[in-house]
Motif scaffolding. Structure first.
Motif, PDB file in Angstrom:
ATOM      1  N   TYR A  82      70.441  38.365  42.159  1.00  0.00           N
ATOM      2  CA  TYR A  82      70.554  37.427  41.167  1.00  0.00           C
ATOM      3  C   TYR A  82      71.700  36.337  41.588  1.00  0.00           C
ATOM      4  O   TYR A  82      71.398  35.371  41.639  1.00  0.00           O
ATOM      5  N   THR A  83      72.743  36.862  42.029  1.00  0.00           N
ATOM      6  CA  THR A  83      73.987  35.844  42.325  1.00  0.00           C
ATOM      7  C   THR A  83      73.707  35.187  43.439  1.00  0.00           C
ATOM      8  O   THR A  83      74.303  34.135  43.752  1.00  0.00           O
ATOM      9  N   GLN A  84      72.845  35.837  44.526  1.00  0.00           N
ATOM     10  CA  GLN A  84      72.572  34.931  45.530  1.00  0.00           C
ATOM     11  C   GLN A  84      71.137  34.226  45.368  1.00  0.00           C
ATOM     12  O   GLN A  84      70.569  33.675  46.203  1.00  0.00           O
ATOM     13  N   LYS A  85      70.666  34.276  44.121  1.00  0.00           N
ATOM     14  CA  LYS A  85      69.474  33.421  43.747  1.00  0.00           C
ATOM     15  C   LYS A  85      68.086  33.813  44.572  1.00  0.00           C
ATOM     16  O   LYS A  85      67.174  33.262  44.952  1.00  0.00           O
ATOM     17  N   MET A  86      68.191  35.498  45.131  1.00  0.00           N
ATOM     18  CA  MET A  86      66.938  35.745  45.791  1.00  0.00           C
ATOM     19  C   MET A  86      65.693  35.520  45.071  1.00  0.00           C
ATOM     20  O   MET A  86      64.427  35.501  45.710  1.00  0.00           O
ATOM     21  N   HIS A  87      65.888  35.605  43.792  1.00  0.00           N
ATOM     22  CA  HIS A  87      64.470  35.503  42.859  1.00  0.00           C
ATOM     23  C   HIS A  87      63.890  34.540  43.095  1.00  0.00           C
ATOM     24  O   HIS A  87      62.876  34.265  42.992  1.00  0.00           O
ATOM     25  N   LEU A 125      69.447  42.203  36.303  1.00  0.00           N
ATOM     26  CA  LEU A 125      67.929  42.572  36.367  1.00  0.00           C
ATOM     27  C   LEU A 125      67.397  41.775  35.036  1.00  0.00           C
ATOM     28  O   LEU A 125      66.220  41.229  35.467  1.00  0.00           O
ATOM     29  N   GLU A 126      67.922  41.726  34.162  1.00  0.00           N
ATOM     30  CA  GLU A 126      67.297  41.118  32.909  1.00  0.00           C
ATOM     31  C   GLU A 126      66.926  39.520  33.270  1.00  0.00           C
ATOM     32  O   GLU A 126      66.225  39.004  32.869  1.00  0.00           O
ATOM     33  N   ALA A 127      68.348  38.961  33.974  1.00  0.00           N
ATOM     34  CA  ALA A 127      68.327  37.518  34.009  1.00  0.00           C
ATOM     35  C   ALA A 127      67.359  37.266  35.164  1.00  0.00           C
ATOM     36  O   ALA A 127      66.460  36.057  34.805  1.00  0.00           O
ATOM     37  N   ILE A 128      67.084  38.095  36.095  1.00  0.00           N
ATOM     38  CA  ILE A 128      65.867  37.788  37.201  1.00  0.00           C
ATOM     39  C   ILE A 128      64.452  37.827  36.242  1.00  0.00           C
ATOM     40  O   ILE A 128      63.797  37.000  36.587  1.00  0.00           O
ATOM     41  N   LYS A 143      64.179  37.053  33.360  1.00  0.00           N
ATOM     42  CA  LYS A 143      63.890  35.735  32.538  1.00  0.00           C
ATOM     43  C   LYS A 143      63.783  34.499  33.156  1.00  0.00           C
ATOM     44  O   LYS A 143      63.088  33.658  32.688  1.00  0.00           O
ATOM     45  N   THR A 144      63.989  34.515  34.573  1.00  0.00           N
ATOM     46  CA  THR A 144      63.707  33.243  35.132  1.00  0.00           C
ATOM     47  C   THR A 144      62.107  33.064  35.347  1.00  0.00           C
ATOM     48  O   THR A 144      61.672  31.918  35.557  1.00  0.00           O
ATOM     49  N   LYS A 190      60.347  33.883  37.623  1.00  0.00           N
ATOM     50  CA  LYS A 190      59.935  33.714  38.986  1.00  0.00           C
ATOM     51  C   LYS A 190      59.647  34.869  39.889  1.00  0.00           C
ATOM     52  O   LYS A 190      58.978  34.803  40.999  1.00  0.00           O
ATOM     53  N   THR A 191      60.148  35.838  39.346  1.00  0.00           N
ATOM     54  CA  THR A 191      59.763  37.239  40.178  1.00  0.00           C
ATOM     55  C   THR A 191      59.412  38.300  39.255  1.00  0.00           C
ATOM     56  O   THR A 191      59.782  38.474  38.218  1.00  0.00           O
ATOM     57  N   LYS A 192      58.326  38.885  39.744  1.00  0.00           N
ATOM     58  CA  LYS A 192      57.785  39.951  38.816  1.00  0.00           C
ATOM     59  C   LYS A 192      58.189  41.187  39.152  1.00  0.00           C
ATOM     60  O   LYS A 192      58.265  41.591  40.208  1.00  0.00           O
ATOM     61  N   ILE A 193      58.862  41.902  38.058  1.00  0.00           N
ATOM     62  CA  ILE A 193      59.460  43.286  38.111  1.00  0.00           C
ATOM     63  C   ILE A 193      58.661  44.275  37.817  1.00  0.00           C
ATOM     64  O   ILE A 193      57.968  44.499  36.850  1.00  0.00           O
ATOM     65  N   HIS A 194      58.489  45.309  38.523  1.00  0.00           N
ATOM     66  CA  HIS A 194      57.719  46.389  38.597  1.00  0.00           C
ATOM     67  C   HIS A 194      58.633  47.685  38.743  1.00  0.00           C
ATOM     68  O   HIS A 194      59.518  47.749  39.689  1.00  0.00           O
TER      69      HIS A 194
END
Ligand code: LMR
Length: 341
Positions: free
Chosen positions: A216-221, A280-283, A285-286, A288-292
């Motif tokens: 998240y902090t490196q904006k990889m999402h 993980l929650e912030a990712i 919320k963006t 931009k990324t689907k979390i499985h």
């Protein structure tokens, strides 16, 4: 009165402290690291800085250089050994260049069933003996700092090992992580942490792994469409200092810095899981990324493919060390499993 004021002014100009004693310039500790300030490691480094300056009453000044500002992965180890920086907190996956490849045991897939099992290793005789191995390399290990269990990311869904086939996956410079990715059918690519985002953006690599706080902090999402919560491996740190510098400190200052490190380490332990859950929650919320999150069936398939890595790397890490870690983690988790029945 005027004489006294003139003498006081002279003392300040001459750099003298109270009572005319020459005030020593502070001892400077340059603390370099490669992650963002708002990660568990970044916050712990800042907490150490504040505590060290307070407890030494300003006799030590700590300069923290986050985000690879001073040095990237490999350079920072060389800088430490040369004394260009005094303190680092590298990932445990990055100690082979120092000649202590045993730290790669921490990279073994699924070797730590829980954080409690991990702490039993780092805070027990195994963790102590690994830090001891650094002494002959001119390095003193001060503490272990925690980050978290890793997730995987790519631009395709990663549900089963077959999904990794042919993917170029960025890893840290660890032979265990290389074996891990090959076991999944992926192609491991070692890159410095500061090069990961640009490499993902330019499609030089297809995916990577890290705890959510680093992603998240490196904006990889922004450049990874899919994240799989696999918790397949662990990422933690050893806080290390140049041994010559450390041994050369006045005893009272060294003891005050040890206290600062104990308090910063205790603080870091309280924020690591919280920050990774929040990241993980912030990712999510963006949008931009689907979390499985792996299903139990999928988890079983990953474990089947990844657990044999332990055997493959026995010659590099040492079967005795791997067995000792497995015994320690089993001791911690067995009662829980027993209770589960
Ligand atoms: C990485 O290179 O992925 C990590 O070691 C970065 C870090 O220090 O957390």
């Amino acid at each position: 009165m005027r004489i006294k004021a003139l003498l006081a002014a002279f003392a300040v100009l001459a750099g003298l402290g109270a009572g005319g004693v020459r005030a020593q310039p502070p001892i400077v500790i340059k603390f370099s690291h490669v992650v963002a300030p708002d990660t568990p490691k970044g916050q712990a480094a800042e907490r150490f800085r504040v505590l060290a300056e307070q407890l030494t009453h300003g006799r030590v000044r700590v300069e923290v250089y986050p985000n690879s500002q001073l040095y990237k992965d490999k350079e920072e180890l060389e800088a430490l050994q040369l004394g260009a920086v005094q303190m680092l907190a590298p990932s445990l996956a990055k100690f082979a260049p120092l000649g202590v490849k045993e730290f790669e045991a921490f990279d073994l897939p699924y070797v730590f069933p829980t954080k409690a099992a991990l702490y039993a290793v780092t805070e027990g005789p195994i963790g102590k003996s690994l830090l001891q191995k650094l002494e002959s390399k001119g390095i003193t290990g001060l503490a272990y700092w925690d980050n978290g269990f890793k997730v995987m990311s790519a631009n395709r869904p990663l549900h089963t090992p077959a999904d990794f086939r042919g993917l170029r996956m960025r890893i840290q410079g660890s032979k265990v992580l290389e074996a891990q990715m090959r076991a999944l059918g992926a192609i491991p690519e070692v890159l410095a942490f500061s090069d990961v985002y640009p490499a993902l953006q330019a499609h030089i690599v297809d995916g990577t792994e890290n705890p959510p706080s680093n992603m998240y902090t490196q904006k990889m999402h922004d450049v990874q469409k899919y994240v799989t919560v696999s918790n397949h491996g662990y990422l933690g740190y050893a806080v290390i200092v140049n041994k010559k510098f450390w041994d050369g400190l006045p005893r009272d200052i060294r003891e005050e810095l040890e206290q600062a490190m104990r308090e910063a380490t205790a603080f870091e332990k309280t924020i690591a899981q919280r920050d990774n859950d929040a990241a993980l929650e912030a990712i999510r919320k963006t949008g931009k990324t689907k979390i499985h999150t792996l299903t139990p069936q999928e988890q079983a398939e990953w474990r089947q493919v990844l657990l044999p890595v332990q055997k493959q790397v026995e010659g590099r890490i040492g079967k005795d060390l791997i067995d000792a870690i497995n015994r320690t983690t089993a001791r911690v988790t067995a009662p829980m499993t027993a209770r589960a029945w």
